[in-house]
Design a protein around this motif. Structure first.
Motif, PDB file in Angstrom:
ATOM      1  N   LYS A 108       0.805  -1.220   0.000  1.00  0.00           N
ATOM      2  CA  LYS A 108       0.000   0.000   0.000  1.00  0.00           C
ATOM      3  C   LYS A 108       0.840   1.273   0.000  1.00  0.00           C
ATOM      4  N   CYS A 109       2.164   1.120   0.057  1.00  0.00           N
ATOM      5  CA  CYS A 109       3.060   2.287   0.108  1.00  0.00           C
ATOM      6  C   CYS A 109       2.666   3.188   1.269  1.00  0.00           C
ATOM      7  N   GLN A 110       2.544   2.571   2.455  1.00  0.00           N
ATOM      8  CA  GLN A 110       2.183   3.294   3.672  1.00  0.00           C
ATOM      9  C   GLN A 110       3.213   3.013   4.742  1.00  0.00           C
ATOM     10  N   LEU A 111       3.411   4.002   5.608  1.00  0.00           N
ATOM     11  CA  LEU A 111       4.346   3.902   6.716  1.00  0.00           C
ATOM     12  C   LEU A 111       3.543   3.900   8.018  1.00  0.00           C
ATOM     13  N   PHE A 112       3.387   2.701   8.639  1.00  0.00           N
ATOM     14  CA  PHE A 112       2.657   2.577   9.900  1.00  0.00           C
ATOM     15  C   PHE A 112       3.595   2.887  11.051  1.00  0.00           C
ATOM     16  N   TYR A 113       3.026   3.488  12.109  1.00  0.00           N
ATOM     17  CA  TYR A 113       3.841   3.732  13.293  1.00  0.00           C
ATOM     18  C   TYR A 113       3.086   3.240  14.525  1.00  0.00           C
ATOM     19  N   TYR A 114       3.873   2.622  15.443  1.00  0.00           N
ATOM     20  CA  TYR A 114       3.394   2.011  16.680  1.00  0.00           C
ATOM     21  C   TYR A 114       4.118   2.666  17.845  1.00  0.00           C
ATOM     22  N   ARG A 115       3.593   2.389  19.026  1.00  0.00           N
ATOM     23  CA  ARG A 115       4.284   2.898  20.208  1.00  0.00           C
ATOM     24  C   ARG A 115       5.559   2.106  20.476  1.00  0.00           C
ATOM     25  N   SER A 116       5.539   0.801  20.188  1.00  0.00           N
ATOM     26  CA  SER A 116       6.720  -0.040  20.347  1.00  0.00           C
ATOM     27  C   SER A 116       6.667  -1.125  19.293  1.00  0.00           C
ATOM     28  N   ALA A 117       7.740  -1.873  19.191  1.00  0.00           N
ATOM     29  CA  ALA A 117       7.820  -2.929  18.188  1.00  0.00           C
ATOM     30  C   ALA A 117       6.940  -4.112  18.524  1.00  0.00           C
TER      31      ALA A 117
END
Length: 936
Positions: A108-117
């Motif tokens: 999807k050419c998206q950059l997901f971000y989380y609080r931790s891995a």
């Protein structure tokens, strides 16, 4: 439609490359990493998944995030290159930095971000396909921007290297997503990563431990800090926290250590190995429920039954042996742990099977959706053809992989055979070593078993021999000390005698030089007395007798220490032969001056110059000299005979490098052509061979090999340059090159360098235009540098070009002494024709006062023909040429050449016009004469 949530036991592998330690735990099944408010509904069509809620996705988006249908090996390889890592994100109402785990999703050419891995649900995502990347210079170190149509994300990496790596990878991913055709997998463009990367940032080395799965194993920065918590997504934070607690609890349960009994280990180990050797088949989509039931039955079969537990408990309660009871209890617990472990493995296999089934369903759904969305039969046929081509490509890849597998198997078999041979060799060596050790032990036992049979007489005799040997050693030591002192004394005496002999030789050389100077002056006085016309007859007879005594006198006593050689190292005759008595006297004077200069310069100049050249040439292979002011100064000082050949080879190669690279076998080809074809100039070359350097012993006889070599060189050059062919004077140039370089091919290229690169064009042509121009330029320089001498020549109608024309044409060959001639050529090959002008002016300056004393036209011409051979001091001549003649700019030489060439061309044109007019008038004049005769 009912909303359901499927809970399965799976290995924790987060969506699209969010790495985490592999722990088995119940997780909600997710597709495409939905947000917290997304609900997964039961599909209306088999294989279709819909996501509703705040993070609602379209059908095309869900298709893009479907799991890849690749082998486990390919998944492992792809995970090693995942773009993920910790970055600081500027956000919140307080605008502070918060540490977030970012991971890129290929489809999807998206950059997901989380609080931790370790989190399951993302806090947000960044659309990259329409985003631009920025790198502000005034911001903090490591800061970069991602600007989308909606907002601008400000991120910061821990280092500049990591920043450049993220920017490069994001550019590359965005390009791959745009460049990839619709429907093509993300792995297709991965092969073109090298091609895409060439258009963007230069290659940046991957920061170790800062990006990728290695960074996931590190502790999250600022994890316990309250400012790092996202209040914008509270439900996501709660779900991630619950999931983390489950992970911690499960990891604590699995890390407890138990020790199963040996029988259970053997039985369960054999069953486990049998099951590992069988690869789980990929089941079809409609058998998922059956596989789930079968896996659970397989896991329950490994768990202990109540009957076994009862037996174990009853055996543990036996009061006979408490140790046996503890062992039974430990075995039971170990068996339980092993059963649970096998159940976990079965669940993992089940999860893997479910993933495969899900991939197959997604693929089937994507295919059906594309097929149904086609508007006409033509598009559907095109889709079918595309799928067929895809299947054919996969089949060819499968065949290639099978071929690689077979090759690896063959290589493995060869290595196994080699290892077996090495093992056999090791066994053989160990056996040989063991046999040698046994022999050593037997010999040691035999030596230890021999009795001590040495009697007293033998012991006494050995002691006496030892004492005698000690006395001999002392005597040899005394003798050695004496001999060392004697050698030292003799060495000192030899050094002193060598120094005395050296000083005597220097003194003798100095006295010999002085004697030669005195004798030369004496002969000069006699020559002047002979020319004096004021002496009477008796005085003239006395002078004549003195001259005869000087010419016929025995000078062997003077020449015993260092006799004058007849020829030098290159074969030139040192003392020329003259038949006239006056010329013989001048030759004797010249020989004495040369001897005097050689004796004086041998210690003063030659040896220091040889040391300078040795230091310059040390560590410089032939052909690797570099043009520099230091080399120019050394060449002007002269090249010693030991290095002259090597230096000339480099000078010639530097001037003919391009031509020799284009035609490496040029000389051999020209020699072959001269043998098969006759050149028009061959007759003239044959005539000039016997007139070349007649005073040199290498060319004195027609049978000498040098004469034949010279002929081949001149014939090859006549074919090399058909415009010139052959010109008188080229034979002398080639002869000098052959004497020094001692190689036909090197001498040929030296002749090419002189004629075609150093000398001006048309210097050796038929009309010799450039040679005539240089004579006019020389007269201009003589008027400028020596006006008094030039006025003297004009007063007596002396044209110096009659003498100097031959100097320029053959570069002073047979006009100067051999040692001076070679020094002139050393500088000429490096600096060019400017050296000829400098040396010609220096020759006139050297004998300017002597020439000014002559006031007769004929005597001046006679003196100019041979005065150059009377010059013996090369140091003085070179000092005049390169110091007293300064300044001598090359630009001025070029401008004067151009001026005189233009004037000469105009004169030649006028002369040709006059000749044509004269030829045209000749028939008319002849007709008029005939008419006059008839009238008479």
């Amino acid at each position: 439609m009912l909303e359901t949530e499927k809970i399965i036991v799976m290995e924790v592998k987060y969506p699209e490359g969010n790495p985490c330690p592999a722990v088995s735990t119940p997780l909600p099944q997710q597709i495409g990493s939905p947000t917290v408010n997304d609900d997964i509904t039961a599909p209306a069509i088999p294989g279709e998944v819909r996501v509703n809620g705040m993070g609602a996705q379209t059908r095309e988006q869900s298709d893009e995030v479907a799991p890849r249908t690749s082998s486990p090996e390919q998944d492992i390889e792809a995970s090693s290159t995942k773009l993920c890592g910790y970055l600081s994100k500027l956000g919140g109402r307080l605008k502070n930095w918060k540490s977030r785990w970012f991971t890129y999703e290929e489809g999807k050419c998206q950059l997901f971000y989380y609080r931790s891995a370790q989190d399951v649900n993302p806090l947000g995502r960044i659309e990259l396909h329409n985003a631009t990347l920025g790198y502000p210079l005034q911001a903090d170190k490591g800061t970069f921007h991602i600007q989308t149509p909606d907002r601008t994300y400000i991120l910061k990496a821990v280092s500049h290297e990591a920043t450049m790596y993220w920017l490069q990878q994001l550019q590359l991913k965005r390009w791959q997503h745009r460049d990839r055709p619709v429907g093509e997998s993300a792995q297709t463009c991965a092969g073109g990563q090298t091609r895409c990367a060439e258009d963007f940032l230069p290659a940046v080395k991957t920061p170790t431990g800062l990006v990728g799965e290695e960074a996931a194993c590190l502790p999250a920065p600022q994890r316990r800090n309250l400012s790092n918590v996202s209040f914008k997504h509270p439900l996501t934070e709660i779900q991630n926290s619950v999931h983390s607690l489950r992970l911690n609890r499960l990891s604590q349960e699995l890390t407890q250590s138990f020790f199963p009994s040996e029988e259970q280990q053997e039985s369960l180990g054999s069953e486990t190995s049998t099951k590992r050797n069988q690869d789980p088949p990929a089941p079809p989509t409609h058998d998922v429920t059956m596989l789930l039931a079968d896996s659970r039955r397989k896991a329950l079969s490994l768990s202990p039954t109540p009957r076994n537990r009862k037996k174990s408990s009853s055996s543990a309660t036996m009061p006979a042996d408490w140790r046996q009871a503890g062992t039974d209890r430990t075995s039971r617990l170990q068996h339980e742990v092993f059963s649970l472990t096998e159940e976990v493995k079965a669940q993992k296999e089940l999860v893997w099977l479910l993933h495969k089934a899900l991939e197959a369903a997604q693929q089937e759904k994507r295919t059906c959706t594309q097929f149904l969305s086609a508007e006409g039969e033509q598009e559907r046929l095109e889709l079918l053809r595309h799928r067929e081509r895809h299947v054919a490509d996969l089949s060819s890849q499968l065949e290639a992989l099978r071929g690689q597998k077979e090759a690896l198997q063959r290589s493995m078999a060869q290595r196994d055979a080699h290892i077996a041979e090495l093992q056999e060799h090791v066994v053989l060596m160990m056996e040989r070593n063991h046999a040698k050790q046994e022999v050593i032990l037997k010999l040691s036992e035999q030596v230890g078993a021999q009795p001590d049979a040495v009697d007293a007489e033998t012991l006494q005799r050995q002691q006496e021999e030892v004492e005698n040997l000690k006395d001999d050693i002392e005597a040899y030591k005394i003798q050695n000390k004496f001999l060392n002192s004697e050698i030292y004394q003799l060495t000192r005496l030899w050094r002193n005698s060598s120094e005395q002999a050296k000083s005597l030789m220097v003194k003798c050389a100095y006295l010999g030089a002085k004697n030669c100077q005195v004798e030369s002056r004496y002969l000069g006085v006699l020559h002047k007395l002979q020319e004096n016309k004021g002496l009477n007859s008796s005085q003239r007879e006395a002078v004549k007798r003195l001259i005869e005594d000087a010419l016929q006198g025995d000078v062997n006593d003077v020449q015993k220490l260092n006799p004058v050689r007849e020829y030098d190292e290159y074969g030139f005759k040192i003392i020329p032969d003259y038949e006239v008595e006056d010329m013989r006297l001048l030759a004797k004077i010249q020989a004495l001056e040369i001897r005097s200069n050689n004796l004086l310069q041998q210690e003063a100049a030659d040896r220091p110059l040889l040391g300078r050249w040795a230091q310059y040439m040390s560590g410089r292979p032939s052909g690797e000299l570099v043009a520099s002011p230091e080399l120019k100064a050394l060449l002007r000082a002269g090249v010693p005979r030991e290095y002259r050949r090597q230096v000339w080879q480099w000078l010639v190669q530097a001037r003919t490098l391009s031509l020799r690279e284009r035609h490496p076998q040029r000389y051999q080809e020209l020699c072959l052509k001269s043998q098969t074809s006759q050149h028009p100039a061959s007759r003239q070359i044959q005539l000039d061979l016997h007139r070349t350097l007649t005073s040199n012993q290498h060319f004195s006889s027609p049978s000498n090999p040098a004469v034949q070599q010279l002929q081949r060189i001149l014939m090859a050059f006549s074919w090399q340059n058909p415009t010139i062919g052959y010109c008188q004077g080229l034979n002398r140039l080639a002869a000098i090159a052959l004497l020094v370089l001692q190689s036909e091919e090197d001498a040929f290229w030296c002749l090419v360098a002189v004629v075609e690169t150093i000398m001006p064009q048309d210097y050796y042509s038929k009309n010799l235009i450039a040679s005539q121009v240089d004579q006019r330029v020389l007269k201009d320089f003589m008027v400028e540098k020596m006006p008094r001498l030039m006025a003297h020549f004009e007063e007596h109608n002396v044209d110096v070009s009659l003498i100097t024309f031959n100097w320029f044409l053959v570069v002073f060959v047979e006009s100067l002494a051999s040692d001076i001639l070679l020094r002139v050529w050393d500088a000429f090959l490096y600096e060019g024709t400017k050296v000829i002008f400098r040396c010609a002016l220096a020759l006139f300056k050297y004998k300017e006062e002597d020439i000014m004393k002559i006031h007769d036209n004929v005597e001046i011409y006679q003196y100019l023909r041979f005065f150059t051979k009377t010059i013996s001091d090369s140091r003085k001549l070179m000092n005049i040429a390169f110091n007293e003649m300064n300044p001598f700019p090359m630009k001025q030489l070029h401008s004067r050449r151009a001026l005189h060439q233009e004037r000469l061309q105009a004169e030649l044109s006028e002369l040709e016009r006059i000749q044509e007019a004269f030829v045209a008038e000749s028939p008319e004049r002849k007709d008029n004469d005939l008419d006059d005769d008839e009238d008479a």
